[in-house]
Design a protein around this motif. Structure first.
Motif, mmCIF file in Angstrom:
data_model
loop_
_atom_site.group_PDB
_atom_site.id
_atom_site.type_symbol
_atom_site.label_atom_id
_atom_site.label_comp_id
_atom_site.label_asym_id
_atom_site.label_seq_id
_atom_site.Cartn_x
_atom_site.Cartn_y
_atom_site.Cartn_z
ATOM 1 N N GLU A 172 13.361 0.078 9.926
ATOM 2 C CA GLU A 172 12.389 -0.414 10.903
ATOM 3 C C GLU A 172 10.963 0.005 10.536
ATOM 4 O O GLU A 172 10.175 0.432 11.393
ATOM 5 C CB GLU A 172 12.747 0.062 12.316
ATOM 6 C CG GLU A 172 14.083 -0.469 12.809
ATOM 7 C CD GLU A 172 14.387 -0.070 14.236
ATOM 8 O OE1 GLU A 172 13.756 0.903 14.720
ATOM 9 O OE2 GLU A 172 15.226 -0.704 14.857
ATOM 10 N N VAL A 173 10.641 -0.119 9.252
ATOM 11 C CA VAL A 173 9.285 0.169 8.777
ATOM 12 C C VAL A 173 8.853 -0.940 7.833
ATOM 13 O O VAL A 173 9.666 -1.732 7.361
ATOM 14 C CB VAL A 173 9.200 1.536 8.047
ATOM 15 C CG1 VAL A 173 9.573 2.669 8.983
ATOM 16 C CG2 VAL A 173 10.075 1.557 6.802
ATOM 17 N N TRP A 174 7.542 -1.001 7.563
ATOM 18 C CA TRP A 174 7.039 -1.902 6.545
ATOM 19 C C TRP A 174 6.072 -1.152 5.639
ATOM 20 O O TRP A 174 5.509 -0.131 6.025
ATOM 21 C CB TRP A 174 6.374 -3.136 7.158
ATOM 22 C CG TRP A 174 5.213 -2.870 8.072
ATOM 23 C CD1 TRP A 174 5.258 -2.541 9.400
ATOM 24 C CD2 TRP A 174 3.818 -2.917 7.716
ATOM 25 N NE1 TRP A 174 3.993 -2.374 9.890
ATOM 26 C CE2 TRP A 174 3.081 -2.615 8.893
ATOM 27 C CE3 TRP A 174 3.114 -3.201 6.542
ATOM 28 C CZ2 TRP A 174 1.688 -2.581 8.918
ATOM 29 C CZ3 TRP A 174 1.725 -3.174 6.553
ATOM 30 C CH2 TRP A 174 1.032 -2.862 7.731
ATOM 31 N N LEU A 175 5.936 -1.621 4.416
ATOM 32 C CA LEU A 175 5.144 -0.944 3.393
ATOM 33 C C LEU A 175 4.019 -1.845 2.910
ATOM 34 O O LEU A 175 4.197 -3.078 2.782
ATOM 35 C CB LEU A 175 6.009 -0.550 2.196
ATOM 36 C CG LEU A 175 6.930 0.673 2.334
ATOM 37 C CD1 LEU A 175 8.060 0.392 3.311
ATOM 38 C CD2 LEU A 175 7.513 1.057 0.987
ATOM 39 N N SER A 176 2.896 -1.257 2.634
ATOM 40 C CA SER A 176 1.760 -1.965 2.036
ATOM 41 C C SER A 176 1.431 -1.332 0.693
ATOM 42 O O SER A 176 1.396 -0.104 0.568
ATOM 43 C CB SER A 176 0.543 -1.922 2.966
ATOM 44 O OG SER A 176 0.129 -0.574 3.188
ATOM 45 N N GLY A 177 1.196 -2.156 -0.295
ATOM 46 C CA GLY A 177 0.912 -1.663 -1.634
ATOM 47 C C GLY A 177 -0.457 -2.076 -2.126
ATOM 48 O O GLY A 177 -0.768 -3.274 -2.182
ATOM 49 N N GLY A 178 -1.270 -1.086 -2.468
ATOM 50 C CA GLY A 178 -2.581 -1.313 -3.073
ATOM 51 C C GLY A 178 -2.811 -0.216 -4.097
ATOM 52 O O GLY A 178 -1.978 -0.010 -4.986
ATOM 53 N N ASN A 179 -3.900 0.499 -3.971
ATOM 54 C CA ASN A 179 -4.104 1.667 -4.826
ATOM 55 C C ASN A 179 -3.220 2.837 -4.419
ATOM 56 O O ASN A 179 -3.121 3.834 -5.128
ATOM 57 C CB ASN A 179 -5.576 2.111 -4.795
ATOM 58 C CG ASN A 179 -6.455 1.146 -5.568
ATOM 59 O OD1 ASN A 179 -5.961 0.236 -6.223
ATOM 60 N ND2 ASN A 179 -7.761 1.340 -5.479
ATOM 61 N N ASP A 180 -2.610 2.720 -3.254
ATOM 62 C CA ASP A 180 -1.609 3.692 -2.813
ATOM 63 C C ASP A 180 -0.517 2.937 -2.059
ATOM 64 O O ASP A 180 -0.636 1.737 -1.800
ATOM 65 C CB ASP A 180 -2.229 4.797 -1.932
ATOM 66 C CG ASP A 180 -3.180 4.242 -0.885
ATOM 67 O OD1 ASP A 180 -2.963 3.089 -0.457
ATOM 68 O OD2 ASP A 180 -4.126 4.934 -0.496
ATOM 69 N N LEU A 181 0.549 3.635 -1.721
ATOM 70 C CA LEU A 181 1.670 3.048 -0.997
ATOM 71 C C LEU A 181 1.721 3.666 0.393
ATOM 72 O O LEU A 181 1.818 4.887 0.539
ATOM 73 C CB LEU A 181 2.977 3.316 -1.748
ATOM 74 C CG LEU A 181 4.250 2.728 -1.143
ATOM 75 C CD1 LEU A 181 4.177 1.209 -1.093
ATOM 76 C CD2 LEU A 181 5.470 3.170 -1.952
ATOM 77 N N CYS A 182 1.640 2.820 1.423
ATOM 78 C CA CYS A 182 1.624 3.294 2.803
ATOM 79 C C CYS A 182 2.866 2.808 3.536
ATOM 80 O O CYS A 182 3.337 1.690 3.307
ATOM 81 C CB CYS A 182 0.384 2.787 3.541
ATOM 82 S SG CYS A 182 -1.193 3.277 2.794
ATOM 83 N N VAL A 183 3.376 3.659 4.428
ATOM 84 C CA VAL A 183 4.542 3.332 5.239
ATOM 85 C C VAL A 183 4.109 3.275 6.702
ATOM 86 O O VAL A 183 3.492 4.205 7.205
ATOM 87 C CB VAL A 183 5.661 4.389 5.057
ATOM 88 C CG1 VAL A 183 6.886 4.004 5.866
ATOM 89 C CG2 VAL A 183 6.017 4.548 3.589
ATOM 90 N N TRP A 184 4.464 2.161 7.391
ATOM 91 C CA TRP A 184 4.040 1.918 8.761
ATOM 92 C C TRP A 184 5.248 1.623 9.628
ATOM 93 O O TRP A 184 6.256 1.104 9.157
ATOM 94 C CB TRP A 184 3.094 0.718 8.829
ATOM 95 C CG TRP A 184 1.955 0.750 7.856
ATOM 96 C CD1 TRP A 184 1.989 0.435 6.519
ATOM 97 C CD2 TRP A 184 0.613 1.142 8.129
ATOM 98 N NE1 TRP A 184 0.750 0.598 5.953
ATOM 99 C CE2 TRP A 184 -0.123 1.026 6.912
ATOM 100 C CE3 TRP A 184 -0.054 1.559 9.282
ATOM 101 C CZ2 TRP A 184 -1.480 1.317 6.836
ATOM 102 C CZ3 TRP A 184 -1.407 1.854 9.200
ATOM 103 C CH2 TRP A 184 -2.109 1.733 7.983
ATOM 104 N N ASN A 185 5.136 1.939 10.918
ATOM 105 C CA ASN A 185 6.195 1.549 11.843
ATOM 106 C C ASN A 185 5.815 0.252 12.546
ATOM 107 O O ASN A 185 4.768 -0.347 12.276
ATOM 108 C CB ASN A 185 6.504 2.669 12.843
ATOM 109 C CG ASN A 185 5.314 2.986 13.743
ATOM 110 O OD1 ASN A 185 4.347 2.237 13.823
ATOM 111 N ND2 ASN A 185 5.391 4.113 14.433
ATOM 112 N N GLN A 186 6.665 -0.188 13.496
ATOM 113 C CA GLN A 186 6.432 -1.458 14.176
ATOM 114 C C GLN A 186 5.204 -1.428 15.077
ATOM 115 O O GLN A 186 4.662 -2.472 15.429
ATOM 116 C CB GLN A 186 7.669 -1.834 14.990
ATOM 117 C CG GLN A 186 8.870 -2.196 14.116
ATOM 118 C CD GLN A 186 10.097 -2.513 14.953
ATOM 119 O OE1 GLN A 186 10.385 -1.801 15.914
ATOM 120 N NE2 GLN A 186 10.818 -3.550 14.589
#
Length: 454
Positions: free
Chosen positions: A141-155
């Motif tokens: 139940e998370v989503w990830l964003s990828g750019g110069n770093d990797l971030c983990v987000w919740n709903q």
């Protein structure tokens, strides 16, 4: 919106295989042309059984009805081109399923949209660079964003954890793999991260770098999970690597994709081989048996159990293949920079005794090195083995520029998007004719005209 009835094929424009005017196996004989975008349309994402969303360089997201072609909602909020789009289930526990839409943009923001309500839910603007890819880990139940770093987000769009600055080139592709891991393509490096969820001893999320895989010699363009024990990557110079999980070892390595057909003359061979992007691996798709690879202008089918290429079309299009997907009944669809969309059928054929098998494409037992026996007759246990061919059964010509990607709806046909700013719905002509006849009879029955005629 325009509705066209279309005929068959086209005149040969290059070295790619052509098909005649009679396309008996091609059901898509009608098309709807949708005009709403003002720049290149790069992304399509399915929302449910009858809706899809489109996005591209004009920064807007449009939701469409896949059956009628009706424009349902237009979402505006980004100031630059959209670089990634995914769907994410809403937190609201209601009977009606509501898919949230996440979009990343070159304006260094990520916006969450409610497609049903047609509104912006939330905007995240804390990124130091453009987010090039998004992926959802449904189980966690998370989503990830990828750019110069990797971030983990919740709903709720709360930042759970992030990596330190990875590189200036940034993450170009992400794929979920087993054991709460993700693979991130960073230039020619492949980095494996593991997500650590909160436990009784720890209330915070964490993301740990597990392994850096440095086997690629050029930038990784494509990355996809195959099954629970392997995933596959492809690079700009045609390196294809199948990886074992969880040992992170190379199961197969190959980069000898271009093998000009004997009928090509020397001048053609030189001209083709001089183009480095002729062997770039732009996209993968897979099923339980095969990995399908878009390599330059060609299509290759690699069988996981037999550990070899079982079918290929070395020149499937006149330009690079950008996107491929499987259809039912052993069919494969591809779209290209040449503006065409093609439908292929994977057919079995009997391998003749002592006929060489093209092991040079995926030389499993040579792991990419030249096999001295590659040109020798196949071994005894392979002499009567099954091989396949990719046969062209449909050629869809409607776009005037590069076709970026497509979606398949079981009940509504194909949807394609293009650099010509258009979206096209390709319809099954026989099915659409039947639906129109049914509607006509229903209308006649309602007005009583059907009984008066009888």
């Amino acid at each position: 919106m325009l509705r066209w009835l279309i005929g068959g094929g086209r005149e040969p424009q290059g070295l790619a295989e052509t098909i005649g005017e009679e396309q008996s196996r091609n059901p898509y004989t009608e098309l709807l042309v949708l005009k709403a975008h003002h720049d290149i349309v790069r992304f399509l994402v399915q929302l449910d059984d009858y809706r899809f969303a489109s996005a591209g360089d004009d920064g807007i997201v449009i939701i469409w009805n896949a059956q009628t072609g009706e424009k349902l909602v237009e979402l505006s909020g980004h100031t630059q081109k959209i670089t990634a789009i995914v769907t994410f289930p809403s937190l609201e526990s209601c009977e009606e399923k509501n898919q949230l839409i996440l979009t990343a943009s070159a304006d260094r923001t990520v916006i969450v949209w409610d497609g049903n309500a047609g509104r912006q839910v939330q905007r995240v603007s804390c990124f130091q660079s453009t987010v090039k890819c998004l992926t959802v880990l449904q189980r966690l139940e998370v989503w990830l964003s990828g750019g110069n770093d990797l971030c983990v987000w919740n709903q709720k769009l709360e930042l759970l954890c992030k990596t330190s600055h990875i590189s200036d080139t940034g993450i170009s592709a992400l794929a979920e793999i087993p054991n709460n891991c993700v693979a991130a393509a960073v230039g020619k490096e492949l980095i494996i991260f593991r997500l650590v969820a909160p436990t009784e001893g720890s209330v915070e999320w964490d993301i740990i770098e597990v392994k850096r895989l440095l086997d690629h010699q050029d930038n990784i363009l494509s990355l996809v999970n195959v099954n629970d024990v392997s995933f596959v990557t492809g690079s700009h110079v045609g390196e294809l690597i199948i990886w074992d999980i969880p040992g992170w070892t190379v199961r197969a390595y190959e980069r000898s994709f271009w093998d000009p057909a004997p009928q090509l003359d020397v001048q053609q061979e030189i001209r083709l081989c001089q183009k480095p992007n002729d062997v770039s691996i732009h996209h993968f798709t897979c099923d339980e048996e095969n990995v399908f690879a878009a390599v330059g202008r060609g299509l290759y089918v690699y069988n996981l159990q037999m550990k070899r290429v079982i079918a290929c079309q070395k020149t499937a299009h006149d330009s690079n293949v950008l996107h491929i997907a499987r259809l039912p009944n052993r069919q494969l669809t591809s779209c290209s920079e040449d503006g065409s969309v093609r439908i292929w059928e994977l057919r079995e054929k009997q391998q003749l005794a002592a006929e060489p098998v093209p092991t040079g494409f995926f030389n499993m037992w040579g792991f990419g090195r030249m096999n001295k026996q590659a040109t020798q007759p196949v071994k005894k246990h392979q002499e009567n083995g099954t091989s396949c061919s990719l046969e062209l059964i449909g050629d869809l010509i409607g776009h005037s520029s590069s076709v970026e990607m497509f979606l398949y709806f079981e009940d509504h046909g194909l949807v394609t998007c293009s650099a010509d700013h258009l979206i096209i719905l390709w319809k099954n002509g026989e099915r659409e004719s039947g639906l129109r006849s049914l509607k006509l009879f229903q209308k006649l029955e309602e007005t009583g005209d059907l009984y008066r005629a009888a």
